[in-house]
Design a protein around this motif. Sequence first.
Motif, PDB file in Angstrom:
ATOM      1  N   ARG A  41       2.226   1.982  -3.508  1.00  0.00           N
ATOM      2  CA  ARG A  41       1.205   2.531  -4.403  1.00  0.00           C
ATOM      3  C   ARG A  41       0.875   3.969  -4.034  1.00  0.00           C
ATOM      4  N   ARG A  42       0.832   4.256  -2.737  1.00  0.00           N
ATOM      5  CA  ARG A  42       0.534   5.614  -2.290  1.00  0.00           C
ATOM      6  C   ARG A  42       1.650   6.572  -2.701  1.00  0.00           C
ATOM      7  N   TYR A  90       0.824  -1.199   0.000  1.00  0.00           N
ATOM      8  CA  TYR A  90       0.000   0.000   0.000  1.00  0.00           C
ATOM      9  C   TYR A  90       0.861   1.253   0.000  1.00  0.00           C
ATOM     10  N   ALA A 137      -2.937   3.640  -8.011  1.00  0.00           N
ATOM     11  CA  ALA A 137      -3.204   3.612  -6.578  1.00  0.00           C
ATOM     12  C   ALA A 137      -4.219   2.542  -6.199  1.00  0.00           C
ATOM     13  N   ASN A 138      -5.160   2.222  -7.076  1.00  0.00           N
ATOM     14  CA  ASN A 138      -6.209   1.259  -6.748  1.00  0.00           C
ATOM     15  C   ASN A 138      -5.942  -0.144  -7.272  1.00  0.00           C
ATOM     16  N   ARG A 139      -4.803  -0.330  -7.893  1.00  0.00           N
ATOM     17  CA  ARG A 139      -4.461  -1.636  -8.447  1.00  0.00           C
ATOM     18  C   ARG A 139      -4.224  -2.642  -7.325  1.00  0.00           C
ATOM     19  N   ARG A 140      -4.646  -3.852  -7.518  1.00  0.00           N
ATOM     20  CA  ARG A 140      -4.408  -4.899  -6.529  1.00  0.00           C
ATOM     21  C   ARG A 140      -3.119  -5.619  -6.879  1.00  0.00           C
ATOM     22  N   TYR A 170       1.332   7.240  -6.376  1.00  0.00           N
ATOM     23  CA  TYR A 170       0.202   8.136  -6.644  1.00  0.00           C
ATOM     24  C   TYR A 170       0.587   9.589  -6.371  1.00  0.00           C
ATOM     25  N   ALA A 204      -4.811   7.250 -10.477  1.00  0.00           N
ATOM     26  CA  ALA A 204      -5.877   6.562  -9.750  1.00  0.00           C
ATOM     27  C   ALA A 204      -5.840   5.065 -10.023  1.00  0.00           C
ATOM     28  N   ASP A 216      -2.571  -9.252  -2.525  1.00  0.00           N
ATOM     29  CA  ASP A 216      -3.954  -8.940  -2.173  1.00  0.00           C
ATOM     30  C   ASP A 216      -4.839 -10.074  -2.674  1.00  0.00           C
TER      31      ASP A 216
END
Length: 95
Positions: free
Chosen positions: A5-6, A2, A53-56, A9, A50, A60
Amino acid sequence: MYARRRHAYFAMMGTCITLFVLAWGVVRIWSVPAAVGMCLFARVIPPVAAMVANRRGPDDRWWDDPSGDPKSDEWWDELDGRKRPRDDHPWDNRP
């Protein structure tokens, strides 16, 4: 995962804002078409950011979660070729 990814982003969004500010604060003095081109490129960045950032990620495991419907979970387990241990529900009175 996470945090990575953050960071990606915020880096992409920072690049987007920087492009807009540089385009209309600096580049337009020498070339308006270049400033417009920078803005057109910058407007593509937020949707891509976006998605990033929202990719799994591979860690996960959202597809393994039970849905709550025992019949559906049993059907999907059969398709996947595996057996999931059955949990006794509190409302079941079986020993």
